[in-house]
Design a protein around this motif. Structure first.
Motif, PDB file in Angstrom:
ATOM      1  N   TYR A   1      30.990  47.983  47.269  1.00  0.00           N
ATOM      2  CA  TYR A   1      31.927  48.499  46.270  1.00  0.00           C
ATOM      3  C   TYR A   1      31.188  49.182  45.120  1.00  0.00           C
ATOM      4  CZ  TYR A   1      34.600  45.007  48.855  1.00  0.00           C
ATOM      5  OH  TYR A   1      35.176  44.262  49.856  1.00  0.00           O
TER       6      TYR A   1
ATOM      7  N   PHE B   1      39.319  49.204  36.595  1.00  0.00           N
ATOM      8  CA  PHE B   1      38.981  48.666  37.912  1.00  0.00           C
ATOM      9  C   PHE B   1      37.469  48.664  38.084  1.00  0.00           C
ATOM     10  CE2 PHE B   1      38.387  49.620  42.570  1.00  0.00           C
ATOM     11  CZ  PHE B   1      38.668  48.329  42.999  1.00  0.00           C
TER      12      PHE B   1
ATOM     13  N   ASN C   1      43.271  35.802  48.925  1.00  0.00           N
ATOM     14  CA  ASN C   1      43.493  37.216  48.618  1.00  0.00           C
ATOM     15  C   ASN C   1      44.822  37.734  49.151  1.00  0.00           C
ATOM     16  OD1 ASN C   1      41.145  37.790  47.117  1.00  0.00           O
ATOM     17  ND2 ASN C   1      39.940  37.889  48.992  1.00  0.00           N
TER      18      ASN C   1
ATOM     19  N   MET D   1      40.905  40.357  43.161  1.00  0.00           N
ATOM     20  CA  MET D   1      40.239  40.195  44.457  1.00  0.00           C
ATOM     21  C   MET D   1      39.120  39.167  44.310  1.00  0.00           C
ATOM     22  SD  MET D   1      40.244  41.311  47.592  1.00  0.00           S
ATOM     23  CE  MET D   1      39.207  41.667  49.022  1.00  0.00           C
TER      24      MET D   1
ATOM     25  N   ARG E   1      41.045  51.033  44.978  1.00  0.00           N
ATOM     26  CA  ARG E   1      39.865  51.709  45.559  1.00  0.00           C
ATOM     27  C   ARG E   1      40.222  53.105  46.032  1.00  0.00           C
ATOM     28  NH1 ARG E   1      36.967  48.837  50.233  1.00  0.00           N
ATOM     29  NH2 ARG E   1      35.472  50.504  49.837  1.00  0.00           N
TER      30      ARG E   1
ATOM     31  N   PHE F   1      43.800  45.637  45.467  1.00  0.00           N
ATOM     32  CA  PHE F   1      42.396  46.053  45.476  1.00  0.00           C
ATOM     33  C   PHE F   1      42.209  47.320  46.304  1.00  0.00           C
ATOM     34  CE2 PHE F   1      38.010  45.832  47.118  1.00  0.00           C
ATOM     35  CZ  PHE F   1      37.301  45.671  45.936  1.00  0.00           C
TER      36      PHE F   1
ATOM     37  N   GLU G   1      37.352  40.262  40.886  1.00  0.00           N
ATOM     38  CA  GLU G   1      37.538  41.538  40.189  1.00  0.00           C
ATOM     39  C   GLU G   1      38.684  41.369  39.212  1.00  0.00           C
ATOM     40  OE1 GLU G   1      38.424  45.124  38.744  1.00  0.00           O
ATOM     41  OE2 GLU G   1      39.910  44.333  40.166  1.00  0.00           O
TER      42      GLU G   1
ATOM     43  N   TRP H   1      33.783  42.646  37.165  1.00  0.00           N
ATOM     44  CA  TRP H   1      33.765  41.401  37.934  1.00  0.00           C
ATOM     45  C   TRP H   1      33.303  40.216  37.094  1.00  0.00           C
ATOM     46  CZ3 TRP H   1      34.870  41.099  43.321  1.00  0.00           C
ATOM     47  CH2 TRP H   1      35.143  42.339  43.920  1.00  0.00           C
TER      48      TRP H   1
ATOM     49  N   SER I   1      42.361  43.610  39.889  1.00  0.00           N
ATOM     50  CA  SER I   1      43.085  43.370  41.144  1.00  0.00           C
ATOM     51  C   SER I   1      43.173  41.894  41.508  1.00  0.00           C
ATOM     52  CB  SER I   1      42.402  44.116  42.290  1.00  0.00           C
ATOM     53  OG  SER I   1      41.110  43.575  42.526  1.00  0.00           O
TER      54      SER I   1
END
Length: 214
Positions: free
Chosen positions: A115, A63, A191, A90, A211, A207, A85, A66, A88
């Motif tokens: 982030y 995770f 999303n 995102m 996190r 996402f 990302e 990007w 996920s």
């Protein structure tokens, strides 16, 4: 006397050359021939190629990795910076007034700063708008890698999402007519769209879970 195939081809070639000589100057012929014959070479200072990126990024198991690109509006009306990302899925799409390295650097920094704790790598293409990659890397304390030229599959997730974005904002759109609120609405819609690769879960939900767990 019957004309051979080779003679016929040579005759047609001669007629074409004669026509060009009659209707175009030598300079015009040369200019038309050269147009588009060479791709404009972009030199990005201190570029780090994707071959140096950690192999684990390719697995999409970590995770915080990007992909970044830009989606252009109608000529001279700005651009959208697209960030996704890898794990996920995102998707973030800030709009910038022009496709300049300064504007793109600012937009990437503003979107990913929140982030920062989970940010590991950024992979982008070779456009001049990413010439400020060292500033991005320094601001976000991360590593920026460049995919190989003409190898869009190395940022395949980003390319896929850009195609989905075009369903909402078609190619050739004057981005000056698209408000930030409309951009946010498109971002939210994408999303919250269930993705097969996520087991039909929503990127925004995945996402947030990642996190929280990280």
């Amino acid at each position: 006397m019957t004309m051979s195939y080779k003679q016929l081809i040579e005759g047609q070639r001669y007629q074409i050359q004669a026509y060009l000589s009659q209707h175009l100057s030598y300079r015009e012929i040369g200019r038309r021939y050269r147009k588009g014959s060479r791709a404009k070479r972009v030199i990005i200072p201190n570029r780090i190629g994707i071959e140096e990126r950690p192999e684990i990024v390719e697995t999409k198991q970590c995770f915080g990795d990007w992909e970044v690109d830009t989606v252009l509006g109608k000529q001279g009306t700005g651009a959208i910076v697209s960030l996704v990302e890898r794990k996920s899925k995102m998707y973030l799409i800030p709009k910038v007034p022009k496709k300049s390295a300064e504007d793109v650097c600012r937009a990437v920094g503003a979107m990913l700063w929140r982030y920062l704790r989970h940010l590991h790598t950024i992979t982008t293409d070779n456009g001049t708008e990413f010439c400020a990659h060292e500033s991005i890397a320094q601001k976000l304390k991360t590593d920026v890698y460049f995919a190989n030229p003409y190898a869009s599959w190395e940022r395949g997730l980003n390319e896929n999402y850009n195609g989905l974005l075009r369903q909402y904002i078609p190619k050739g759109t004057d981005l000056r007519t698209v408000t930030d609120e409309e951009i946010e609405k498109v971002q939210r819609s994408l999303n919250l769209r269930p993705r097969k690769c996520l087991g039909y879960r929503q990127p925004a939900v995945v996402f947030d879970e990642l996190r929280s767990a990280a």
